[in-house]
Motif scaffolding. Structure first.
Motif, PDB file in Angstrom:
ATOM      1  N   SER A 154       0.854  -1.196   0.000  1.00  0.00           N
ATOM      2  CA  SER A 154       0.000   0.000   0.000  1.00  0.00           C
ATOM      3  C   SER A 154       0.892   1.250   0.000  1.00  0.00           C
ATOM      4  O   SER A 154       2.053   1.200   0.415  1.00  0.00           O
ATOM      5  N   GLY A 155       0.344   2.347  -0.490  1.00  0.00           N
ATOM      6  CA  GLY A 155       0.997   3.653  -0.385  1.00  0.00           C
ATOM      7  C   GLY A 155       2.312   3.765  -1.123  1.00  0.00           C
ATOM      8  O   GLY A 155       2.528   3.111  -2.144  1.00  0.00           O
ATOM      9  N   THR A 156       3.193   4.582  -0.580  1.00  0.00           N
ATOM     10  CA  THR A 156       4.510   4.853  -1.162  1.00  0.00           C
ATOM     11  C   THR A 156       5.576   4.529  -0.126  1.00  0.00           C
ATOM     12  O   THR A 156       5.419   4.862   1.041  1.00  0.00           O
ATOM     13  N   LEU A 157       6.650   3.877  -0.569  1.00  0.00           N
ATOM     14  CA  LEU A 157       7.703   3.495   0.376  1.00  0.00           C
ATOM     15  C   LEU A 157       8.884   4.463   0.323  1.00  0.00           C
ATOM     16  O   LEU A 157       9.215   4.980  -0.744  1.00  0.00           O
ATOM     17  N   GLY A 158       9.487   4.697   1.447  1.00  0.00           N
ATOM     18  CA  GLY A 158      10.720   5.489   1.501  1.00  0.00           C
ATOM     19  C   GLY A 158      10.560   6.883   2.070  1.00  0.00           C
ATOM     20  O   GLY A 158      11.555   7.533   2.384  1.00  0.00           O
ATOM     21  N   ASN A 159       9.307   7.360   2.191  1.00  0.00           N
ATOM     22  CA  ASN A 159       9.111   8.720   2.706  1.00  0.00           C
ATOM     23  C   ASN A 159       9.662   8.880   4.119  1.00  0.00           C
ATOM     24  O   ASN A 159      10.342   9.866   4.416  1.00  0.00           O
ATOM     25  N   ALA A 160       9.361   7.925   4.989  1.00  0.00           N
ATOM     26  CA  ALA A 160       9.795   8.049   6.385  1.00  0.00           C
ATOM     27  C   ALA A 160      11.322   8.012   6.478  1.00  0.00           C
ATOM     28  O   ALA A 160      11.927   8.795   7.218  1.00  0.00           O
ATOM     29  N   ASP A 236       7.999  -1.519 -10.456  1.00  0.00           N
ATOM     30  CA  ASP A 236       6.622  -1.580  -9.946  1.00  0.00           C
ATOM     31  C   ASP A 236       6.517  -1.173  -8.471  1.00  0.00           C
ATOM     32  O   ASP A 236       5.416  -1.033  -7.940  1.00  0.00           O
ATOM     33  N   ILE A 237       7.654  -1.025  -7.821  1.00  0.00           N
ATOM     34  CA  ILE A 237       7.630  -0.697  -6.384  1.00  0.00           C
ATOM     35  C   ILE A 237       7.379   0.806  -6.206  1.00  0.00           C
ATOM     36  O   ILE A 237       8.129   1.628  -6.740  1.00  0.00           O
ATOM     37  N   PRO A 238       6.272   1.164  -5.534  1.00  0.00           N
ATOM     38  CA  PRO A 238       5.906   2.581  -5.417  1.00  0.00           C
ATOM     39  C   PRO A 238       6.853   3.296  -4.466  1.00  0.00           C
ATOM     40  O   PRO A 238       6.734   3.174  -3.270  1.00  0.00           O
ATOM     41  N   HIS A 239       7.837   4.006  -5.047  1.00  0.00           N
ATOM     42  CA  HIS A 239       8.840   4.646  -4.189  1.00  0.00           C
ATOM     43  C   HIS A 239       8.805   6.158  -4.362  1.00  0.00           C
ATOM     44  O   HIS A 239       8.197   6.679  -5.293  1.00  0.00           O
ATOM     45  N   LEU A 256      13.505   0.199  -0.194  1.00  0.00           N
ATOM     46  CA  LEU A 256      13.531  -1.253   0.020  1.00  0.00           C
ATOM     47  C   LEU A 256      13.988  -1.602   1.425  1.00  0.00           C
ATOM     48  O   LEU A 256      13.605  -2.630   1.982  1.00  0.00           O
ATOM     49  N   ALA A 257      14.834  -0.754   1.992  1.00  0.00           N
ATOM     50  CA  ALA A 257      15.414  -1.072   3.309  1.00  0.00           C
ATOM     51  C   ALA A 257      15.084  -0.019   4.360  1.00  0.00           C
ATOM     52  O   ALA A 257      15.414  -0.188   5.519  1.00  0.00           O
ATOM     53  N   GLY A 258      14.436   1.078   3.963  1.00  0.00           N
ATOM     54  CA  GLY A 258      14.112   2.127   4.924  1.00  0.00           C
ATOM     55  C   GLY A 258      12.937   1.690   5.784  1.00  0.00           C
ATOM     56  O   GLY A 258      11.971   1.109   5.288  1.00  0.00           O
ATOM     57  N   GLY A 259      12.999   1.964   7.066  1.00  0.00           N
ATOM     58  CA  GLY A 259      11.920   1.535   7.958  1.00  0.00           C
ATOM     59  C   GLY A 259      10.880   2.617   8.150  1.00  0.00           C
ATOM     60  O   GLY A 259      10.896   3.649   7.484  1.00  0.00           O
ATOM     61  N   ASP A 260       9.929   2.320   9.044  1.00  0.00           N
ATOM     62  CA  ASP A 260       9.000   3.328   9.574  1.00  0.00           C
ATOM     63  C   ASP A 260       7.891   3.795   8.645  1.00  0.00           C
ATOM     64  O   ASP A 260       7.211   4.778   8.938  1.00  0.00           O
ATOM     65  N   ARG A 313      22.073  -4.076   1.753  1.00  0.00           N
ATOM     66  CA  ARG A 313      21.446  -3.993   3.068  1.00  0.00           C
ATOM     67  C   ARG A 313      19.945  -4.258   2.898  1.00  0.00           C
ATOM     68  O   ARG A 313      19.300  -3.626   2.070  1.00  0.00           O
ATOM     69  N   THR A 314      19.395  -5.182   3.641  1.00  0.00           N
ATOM     70  CA  THR A 314      18.007  -5.537   3.378  1.00  0.00           C
ATOM     71  C   THR A 314      17.004  -4.965   4.363  1.00  0.00           C
ATOM     72  O   THR A 314      15.816  -5.081   4.166  1.00  0.00           O
ATOM     73  N   GLY A 315      17.450  -4.338   5.442  1.00  0.00           N
ATOM     74  CA  GLY A 315      16.445  -3.787   6.359  1.00  0.00           C
ATOM     75  C   GLY A 315      17.073  -3.373   7.657  1.00  0.00           C
ATOM     76  O   GLY A 315      18.284  -3.470   7.848  1.00  0.00           O
ATOM     77  N   TYR A 316      16.247  -2.920   8.563  1.00  0.00           N
ATOM     78  CA  TYR A 316      16.767  -2.438   9.826  1.00  0.00           C
ATOM     79  C   TYR A 316      16.688  -3.539  10.859  1.00  0.00           C
ATOM     80  O   TYR A 316      15.630  -4.076  11.129  1.00  0.00           O
ATOM     81  N   ASP A 317      17.833  -3.873  11.422  1.00  0.00           N
ATOM     82  CA  ASP A 317      17.884  -4.883  12.461  1.00  0.00           C
ATOM     83  C   ASP A 317      18.538  -4.223  13.672  1.00  0.00           C
ATOM     84  O   ASP A 317      19.678  -3.802  13.610  1.00  0.00           O
ATOM     85  N   HIS A 318      17.786  -4.116  14.770  1.00  0.00           N
ATOM     86  CA  HIS A 318      18.298  -3.392  15.927  1.00  0.00           C
ATOM     87  C   HIS A 318      19.573  -4.000  16.511  1.00  0.00           C
ATOM     88  O   HIS A 318      20.289  -3.351  17.248  1.00  0.00           O
ATOM     89  N   PHE A 319      19.793  -5.265  16.224  1.00  0.00           N
ATOM     90  CA  PHE A 319      20.985  -5.895  16.782  1.00  0.00           C
ATOM     91  C   PHE A 319      22.048  -6.117  15.719  1.00  0.00           C
ATOM     92  O   PHE A 319      23.088  -6.671  15.984  1.00  0.00           O
ATOM     93  N   GLY A 320      21.741  -5.691  14.469  1.00  0.00           N
ATOM     94  CA  GLY A 320      22.655  -5.953  13.349  1.00  0.00           C
ATOM     95  C   GLY A 320      23.848  -4.992  13.372  1.00  0.00           C
ATOM     96  O   GLY A 320      23.902  -4.051  14.144  1.00  0.00           O
TER      97      GLY A 320
END
Ligand code: ADP
Ligand code: MG
Length: 320
Positions: A154-160, A236-239, A256-260, A313-320
């Motif tokens: 849903s929506g657009t990714l990466g804004n946060a 196709d990824i809404p960014h 792709l990897a930004g959280g929130d 980098r594939t995502g946010y990992d608090h312990f990574g």
């Protein structure tokens, strides 16, 4: 100086709905609807890790509840009750009143009642537990995806993530216009949980998750639980639409990897494609198909020439 009890009364006690007994006793009492399961989840926000130290208290209040409501959305559950455990370094009434205003603005918008909690002195830490209801057996789970499902977001990714980069001065000056800055910072500070979408997807989607740690990481959880992989298509990824100003690698990392973002990622059989587009139209929310699940248990991302894009980098990992 306000006593702990007066503080709770002044800032954390508001009449709610669907409660038999709320704040003020040793425990709250609620009744859940017949034929429903209780959906329960909690999320903690720590200063410096989940929000910047100088984030306005209103938005800390909003977000601490919103990220929990987002978990209900991802389950296809209706959020109903919350508890709030909060550690405060000192009693700052200006801060408390703004925090409480943001928290209850979100609570009111999603008809959630604050039914209890705990208040103590310590480094700022906010822990919310959310409870909601879902008809027996109808929850959207991570382990329900089937090979050949379409993958949607849903929506657009990466804004946060862009908003965070802006606030941390990690962007070159003037990359964002004033209105783009506002949009991105608002996305970071005041996420909108997709509750109505989650409810509409019951019976249409096979699996769902909310995107809190980045698309690849969170879709990865669905795929792992469902023992599948996915082919995804970057085009196709809404960014965030900033290709004039940011290079592709940066855009890919943000979206792709930004959280929130707290959008929903879900999978559904191809036969549900038109029904899902109709849901998006009804809710006035962009829903995009970004790929398909596969039996090969890895994620492949392709560019517009169907060339494989290397994923770092594939995502946010608090312990990574
Ligand atoms: P107890 O000592 O029995 O655990 P407390 O004195 O900690 O109770 O809390 C008194 C009441 O206030 C309880 O009903 C509790 O759920 C509620 N409460 C405490 N802190 C909060 C808070 N931050 N938000 C909402 N309710 C709270
Ligand atoms: Mg007690």
């Amino acid at each position: 100086m306000l006593s702990e009890f007066d503080l709770i009364k002044k800032y954390f006690t508001k009449p709610g709905q669907n409660i038999d007994l709320g704040v003020g006793d040793d425990a709250a009492l609620i009744q859940i609807s017949a034929g429903h399961q209780l959906a329960i989840s909690s999320d903690m926000l720590v200063a410096g890790t989940h929000f910047l130290e100088d984030c306005p208290a209103y938005f800390i209040g909003w977000k601490s509840l919103a990220v929990n409501i987002s978990d209900m959305a991802a389950m296809g559950a209706i959020p109903k009750w919350a508890t709030l455990a909060i550690a405060l370094p000192n009693i700052d009434e200006t801060w408390l009143s703004e925090f409480s205003r943001g928290f209850f603005a979100c609570a009111d918008e999603f008809s959630v009642s604050l039914i209890g909690g705990d208040t103590t002195r310590g480094p700022l830490n906010i822990s919310v537990q959310i409870m909601g209801e879902v008809p027996l057996g109808k929850a959207l789970r991570r382990d329900g995806a089937k090979a050949g499902d379409e993958v949607w977001v849903s929506g657009t990714l990466g804004n946060a993530a862009l908003g965070l980069a802006e606030l941390q001065n990690k962007l070159i000056d003037n990359v964002l216009s004033i209105s783009e800055k506002q949009t991105c910072i608002h996305a970071l500070q005041a996420p909108q949980p997709r509750v109505t979408l989650g409810l509409a997807l019951r019976g249409a989607a096979n699996s769902a998750i909310d995107i809190s740690d980045g698309l690849l990481a969170d879709l990865g959880h669905i795929l792992e639980r469902s023992n599948l992989g996915a082919d995804l298509y970057w085009e196709d990824i809404p960014h965030v639409n900033l290709s004039q100003k940011l290079d592709t690698a940066t855009l890919q990392s943000l979206s792709l990897a930004g959280g929130d973002d707290y959008e929903l990622c879900f999978t559904a059989p191809v036969t549900q494609h038109d029904a899902i587009l109709a849901i998006g139209e009804k809710l006035n929310l962009k829903l995009s198909t970004i790929g398909v699940t596969t039996k090969e248990t890895k994620i492949n991302l392709y560019d517009k020439n169907r060339q494989l894009i290397e994923l770092k980098r594939t995502g946010y990992d608090h312990f990574g």
